[in-house]
Motif scaffolding. Structure first.
Motif, short mmCIF file in Angstrom:
data_model
loop_
_atom_site.label_atom_id
_atom_site.label_comp_id
_atom_site.label_asym_id
_atom_site.label_seq_id
_atom_site.Cartn_x
_atom_site.Cartn_y
_atom_site.Cartn_z
N ASN A 1 0.92 -1.21 0.05
CA ASN A 1 0.03 -0.10 -0.11
C ASN A 1 0.93 1.22 -0.09
O ASN A 1 0.65 2.31 -0.56
N ILE A 2 2.04 1.32 0.75
CA ILE A 2 2.64 2.44 0.78
C ILE A 2 3.57 2.66 -0.61
O ILE A 2 3.52 3.74 -1.11
N LEU B 1 2.83 5.80 -2.79
CA LEU B 1 3.97 6.78 -3.02
C LEU B 1 4.14 6.99 -4.59
O LEU B 1 4.38 8.13 -5.13
N VAL B 2 3.93 5.91 -5.49
CA VAL B 2 3.79 6.11 -6.91
C VAL B 2 2.78 6.94 -7.51
O VAL B 2 2.98 7.65 -8.33
N LEU C 1 3.61 10.46 -6.65
CA LEU C 1 4.72 11.06 -7.74
C LEU C 1 4.18 11.43 -8.94
O LEU C 1 4.52 12.54 -9.64
N ILE C 2 3.44 10.48 -9.49
CA ILE C 2 2.74 10.71 -10.80
C ILE C 2 1.67 11.89 -10.42
O ILE C 2 1.54 12.70 -11.46
N GLY C 3 0.93 12.15 -9.39
CA GLY C 3 0.14 13.17 -9.31
C GLY C 3 0.83 14.29 -9.17
O GLY C 3 0.35 15.43 -9.88
N VAL C 4 2.11 14.71 -8.55
CA VAL C 4 2.80 15.75 -8.45
C VAL C 4 3.20 16.11 -9.82
O VAL C 4 3.13 17.51 -10.19
N SER D 1 -3.79 8.60 -4.09
CA SER D 1 -2.69 8.35 -2.95
C SER D 1 -3.18 8.77 -1.80
O SER D 1 -2.56 7.86 -0.67
N LEU D 2 -3.97 9.74 -1.60
CA LEU D 2 -4.36 10.26 -0.21
C LEU D 2 -5.21 9.05 0.35
O LEU D 2 -4.98 8.63 1.52
N TYR D 3 -6.01 8.37 -0.31
CA TYR D 3 -6.92 7.23 -0.06
C TYR D 3 -6.19 6.23 0.48
O TYR D 3 -6.04 5.54 1.39
N ILE D 4 -5.11 5.73 -0.43
CA ILE D 4 -4.16 4.52 -0.19
C ILE D 4 -3.32 4.76 0.99
O ILE D 4 -3.32 3.93 2.20
N LEU D 5 -2.85 6.02 1.47
CA LEU D 5 -1.73 6.03 2.31
C LEU D 5 -2.37 6.55 3.37
O LEU D 5 -1.97 6.12 4.69
N TYR D 6 -3.63 7.19 3.66
CA TYR D 6 -4.23 7.65 4.87
C TYR D 6 -5.18 6.84 5.45
O TYR D 6 -5.84 6.83 6.42
N LEU D 7 -6.31 6.55 4.65
CA LEU D 7 -7.45 6.04 4.89
C LEU D 7 -7.63 4.50 4.77
O LEU D 7 -8.34 4.00 5.50
#
Length: 74
Positions: A3-4, A8-9, A12-15, A66-72
């Motif tokens: 998940n991490i 993170l991938v 990075l794509i989003g940014v 990524s927000l959903y995967i990393l935090y929720l």
């Protein structure tokens, strides 16, 4: 751990797509000038100014995912 990595991938794509779209388009123009490769059709599509909104939308969706995967997701 997976998940991490996925989060993170996507981050990075989003940014890259959301905040550095103009640099991405310049890199695509340089790649198209240098020769033929497997990513030339993708570079041709990216360098078109009409696709700017689509790239930024993809960036925003990647950041949201990524927000959903990393935090929720636990």
């Amino acid at each position: 751990m997976i998940n991490i990595t996925i989060g993170l991938v996507l981050f990075l794509i989003g940014v890259e797509f959301l905040f550095f779209t103009n640099r991405l388009q310049c890199d695509a123009q340089n790649a198209c000038r240098e020769g033929h490769s497997w990513y030339r059709p993708l570079s041709e599509w990216i360098k078109d100014p009409g696709h700017l909104v689509a790239l930024r939308m993809a960036g925003a969706l990647s950041l949201t995912a990524s927000l959903y995967i990393l935090y929720l997701v636990e």
